[in-house]
Design an enzyme around this catalytic site. Structure first.
Site, mmCIF file in Angstrom:
data_model
loop_
_atom_site.group_PDB
_atom_site.id
_atom_site.type_symbol
_atom_site.label_atom_id
_atom_site.label_comp_id
_atom_site.label_asym_id
_atom_site.label_seq_id
_atom_site.Cartn_x
_atom_site.Cartn_y
_atom_site.Cartn_z
ATOM 1 N N TYR A 122 0.839 -1.211 0.000
ATOM 2 C CA TYR A 122 0.000 0.000 0.000
ATOM 3 C C TYR A 122 0.869 1.254 0.000
ATOM 4 O O TYR A 122 0.687 2.158 -0.826
ATOM 5 C CB TYR A 122 -0.916 -0.019 1.224
ATOM 6 C CG TYR A 122 -1.819 1.186 1.351
ATOM 7 C CD1 TYR A 122 -3.050 1.236 0.698
ATOM 8 C CD2 TYR A 122 -1.448 2.284 2.135
ATOM 9 C CE1 TYR A 122 -3.880 2.339 0.818
ATOM 10 C CE2 TYR A 122 -2.273 3.390 2.258
ATOM 11 C CZ TYR A 122 -3.477 3.411 1.605
ATOM 12 O OH TYR A 122 -4.290 4.501 1.717
ATOM 13 N N LYS A 126 1.559 4.273 -2.983
ATOM 14 C CA LYS A 126 1.398 5.698 -2.681
ATOM 15 C C LYS A 126 2.706 6.455 -2.929
ATOM 16 O O LYS A 126 2.700 7.589 -3.427
ATOM 17 C CB LYS A 126 0.952 5.882 -1.229
ATOM 18 C CG LYS A 126 -0.435 5.333 -0.917
ATOM 19 C CD LYS A 126 -1.514 6.096 -1.650
ATOM 20 C CE LYS A 126 -2.912 5.674 -1.199
ATOM 21 N NZ LYS A 126 -3.972 6.389 -1.939
#
Length: 271
Positions: A122, A126
């Site tokens: 994750y 990002k």
């Protein structure tokens, strides 16, 4: 007077952001580009229903700011491919279209742990988004890195609810360097984004930590002290009195009483 575009208006931060923008006197127009209708309505609000896979430059009118609040979870996405499409491809495409339209400022939400080299998938996605946005060379890019978001969602997310409880219990321990990891209200993140757009110094690229976001607020308007002399202009009043004195006419000059008496004496008596 300003115009704003919001993408990702149905999420926790986006929902609050749209309402706050519409209630802000600085903005006369708020355009939302979304895949589904909004429950919220406002005279300033313009809603464009669009498929994000088919976005074009003409879908973006000129605005002073473009707020990108897009984001999902692996569970909701169902696969890494869809997750990357929502959290990486769409924001990058939107940023590119915004640049072509001459929109001077992009504010985008990523994550507190965003890092291309992270061991967490994750955070790695990002981090890659941040890197590619910086490489895009936008006029102004503000990267928003909140920690765990607090607020009422339309959907129930067990992991985030558990996280909220844990963060609530451990909050007193988040001091010193750990203070930056405290959970933050989504409404505060939305407000901080508006404050950044309106009042923060313009910089080509700036990354805002969750701790910074928690402190940002609208500047206080100082009421200017007005003295009694300013409220009542005594000098003007004195000047007015002087004019009245000089302009005052002697009644004896207007009405010559002696002449009046003589004229009265010379008037012949009536029959």
């Amino acid at each position: 007077m300003r115009a704003a575009i919001v993408v990702g208006a149905t999420g926790l931060v986006g929902t609050s952001l749209v309402k706050q923008l519409c209630e802000n006197e600085e903005y006369v127009s708020v355009t939302v580009i979304t895949r589904r209708k909004l429950a919220y309505t406002n005279p300033k609000l313009i809603v464009k229903i669009r498929a994000f896979d088919m976005l074009e430059e003409r879908d973006f009118e000129f605005a002073h700011e473009l707020y990108c609040c897009l984001g999902t979870t692996m569970k909701k996405a169902g696969s890494r491919e869809i997750f990357e499409k929502v959290d990486f491809e769409y924001p990058l495409t939107i940023a590119s279209l915004a640049k072509k339209r001459g929109i001077p400022h992009l504010l985008v939400i990523t994550a507190m742990g965003a890092n291309e080299g992270s061991s967490f998938y994750y955070n790695r996605v990002k981090g890659k988004l941040e890197h590619d946005l910086i490489e895009l060379g936008l006029p102004r890019l503000s990267i928003i890195r909140p920690s765990l978001l607090l607020g009422e969602r339309d959907e129930f997310r067990l992991g985030e609810k558990v996280g909220e409880k844990i963060f609530g219990i451990l909050k007193p321990l988040f001091v010193g360097p750990l203070k930056r990891a405290r959970a933050i209200e989504a409404s505060q993140v939305a407000k901080a984004m508006i404050v950044i757009a309106l009042y923060e110094k313009s910089q080509p690229v700036y990354i805002y930590s969750s701790q910074q976001l928690a402190k940002l607020d609208y500047p206080e308007i100082q009421a200017e002290a007005i003295s009694r002399e300013q409220v009542f202009n005594w000098e003007k009043h004195k000047l007015s009195d002087a004019i009245d004195e000089e302009g005052r006419v002697n009644r004896d000059v207007v009405i010559n009483r002696d002449k009046f008496k003589i004229e009265q004496e010379n008037v012949p008596p009536k029959d």
